[in-house]
Design an enzyme around this catalytic site. Structure first.
Site, mmCIF file in Angstrom:
data_model
loop_
_atom_site.group_PDB
_atom_site.id
_atom_site.type_symbol
_atom_site.label_atom_id
_atom_site.label_comp_id
_atom_site.label_asym_id
_atom_site.label_seq_id
_atom_site.Cartn_x
_atom_site.Cartn_y
_atom_site.Cartn_z
ATOM 1 N N LYS A 1 0.838 -1.202 0.000
ATOM 2 C CA LYS A 1 0.000 0.000 0.000
ATOM 3 C C LYS A 1 0.870 1.248 0.000
ATOM 4 C CE LYS A 1 -3.826 -2.185 2.398
ATOM 5 N NZ LYS A 1 -4.239 -2.688 3.720
ATOM 6 N N GLN B 1 -5.267 -1.343 9.639
ATOM 7 C CA GLN B 1 -5.182 -2.709 9.120
ATOM 8 C C GLN B 1 -5.841 -3.694 10.087
ATOM 9 O OE1 GLN B 1 -3.850 -3.471 6.090
ATOM 10 N NE2 GLN B 1 -4.264 -5.628 6.341
ATOM 11 N N ASP C 1 -11.622 2.748 3.788
ATOM 12 C CA ASP C 1 -12.022 1.331 3.760
ATOM 13 C C ASP C 1 -13.530 1.197 3.553
ATOM 14 O OD1 ASP C 1 -10.086 -0.700 3.977
ATOM 15 O OD2 ASP C 1 -9.734 -0.260 6.097
HETATM 16 N N1 GUN Z 1 -7.144 -6.717 6.204
HETATM 17 C C1 GUN Z 1 -7.381 -7.473 5.113
HETATM 18 N N2 GUN Z 1 -8.052 -6.761 4.174
HETATM 19 C C2 GUN Z 1 -8.242 -5.539 4.684
HETATM 20 C C3 GUN Z 1 -8.855 -4.359 4.193
HETATM 21 O O1 GUN Z 1 -9.389 -4.277 3.083
HETATM 22 N N3 GUN Z 1 -8.823 -3.291 5.033
HETATM 23 C C4 GUN Z 1 -8.268 -3.335 6.254
HETATM 24 N N4 GUN Z 1 -8.304 -2.244 7.002
HETATM 25 N N5 GUN Z 1 -7.684 -4.416 6.754
HETATM 26 C C5 GUN Z 1 -7.674 -5.510 5.959
#
Ligand code: GUN
Length: 298
Positions: free
Chosen positions: A54, A98, A121
């Site tokens: 990311k 996350q 998100d």
């Molecule tokens: N962990 C796995 N996929 C995601 C996601 O799309 N967003 C977040 N915040 N954590 C994750």
């Protein structure tokens, strides 16, 4: 018939290019640089990989990346304090905490603390609610990526029968809402659904998001259907596999399904790359909205 393989990696690269172009224009015309803050608590290896990817792609798109790594024993209070700090920080347009979080932290409480305008998100109840009523909130990245892939195969999804296998808050439920908004007839299936193979066989669009390796077989698929495989499952390493890591497979038995489907996403290289591209897109949209100022709330 052999299915068209939907090239998620290429479609995601195209979307990242569009995001980078928007970022460039925002800088040139308005002197702003969108920023994404990613918070990682603890050191789950899969999460580490996501967070690194990311950050890299955020910077590659010309945006500012803020990484906050906190120890696994961080308290809920400390994390909430960081979220509030990021809510108030004018350099930050998007906040992603996350998941999963360590057991001493209530994830729901943390998500609700994020400013909905920065919740890239799309997990905050305000954004979940806006998606349900169809009015302009932030849409979760993975289902949004799936929709863009579907639109790539077929511009108009009106009237198609869609089956979403999996009812998670992150993928299944928002996916069903998005497909409804595309005028599909949507069924959400789950572990208690009766005769899942027969239900899947009726689907013009089949979205698999259950996290069970190769559960959906070739003979569950309607000839010509569009199959979107959200699963990323690592199989135990085969004996004699020198890497010792095991193969990555989706929720769909790909080799069988590609003989029946009209179009199908591979794993890896299908939905996965779209998720982060949509995260970047959500962040730049949040920055644009902030620039436009607070609009009418309704
Ligand atoms: N962990 C796995 N996929 C995601 C996601 O799309 N967003 C977040 N915040 N954590 C994750």
């Amino acid at each position: 018939m052999t299915a068209n393989i939907i090239d998620g990696a290429a479609i995601a690269a195209e979307l990242r290019g569009e995001v980078a172009e928007t970022v460039r224009r925002l800088g040139e015309n308005h002197g702003i640089k969108p920023g994404l803050a990613v918070v990682l608590v603890g050191n789950d290896p899969a999460s580490e990989v996501y967070v690194r990817t990311k950050a890299k792609q955020t910077v590659a798109a010309g945006m500012a990346s803020f990484e906050h790594r906190l120890p696994a024993d961080t308290s809920e209070k400390e994390l909430l304090a960081l979220v509030r700090q990021l809510n108030a920080d004018p350099r930050v347009d998007g906040i992603l905490v996350q998941l999963p979080l360590p057991p001493q932290i209530n994830a729901g409480k943390v998500i609700e603390a994020i400013d909905p305008a920065k919740d890239v998100d799309g997990f905050h109840p305000e954004n979940v609610g806006r998606l349900a009523v169809g009015s302009g909130g932030i849409v979760p990245c993975t289902p949004l990526g799936c929709l863009l892939l579907l639109r790539h195969v077929r511009a108009d999804l009106t009237g198609l029968d869609a089956v979403v296998v999996g009812r998670s808050a992150i993928v299944g439920k928002p996916m069903a809402h998005l497909l409804l908004d595309e005028n599909c007839t949507v069924t959400t299936a789950h572990s208690r659904t009766r005769d899942l193979p027969a239900l899947c066989r009726r689907a013009d669009i089949l979205v698999a998001a259950v996290g069970r390796p190769e559960m959906i077989r070739g003979d569950w698929i309607k000839p010509g259907a569009i199959v979107i495989d959200v699963g990323i499952n690592r199989l135990p390493p085969a004996s004699g596999d020198a890497s010792g890591k095991g193969r990555l497979v989706g929720d769909v038995a790909f080799d069988e399904a590609r003989e029946v489907a009209g179009a199908i996403t591979p794993v890896p290289g299908g939905v996965g790359p779209m998720t982060i591209a949509c995260l970047l897109s959500n962040t730049v949209e949040a920055a644009k909205r902030r620039l436009a100022g607070p609009g009418p709330k309704g």
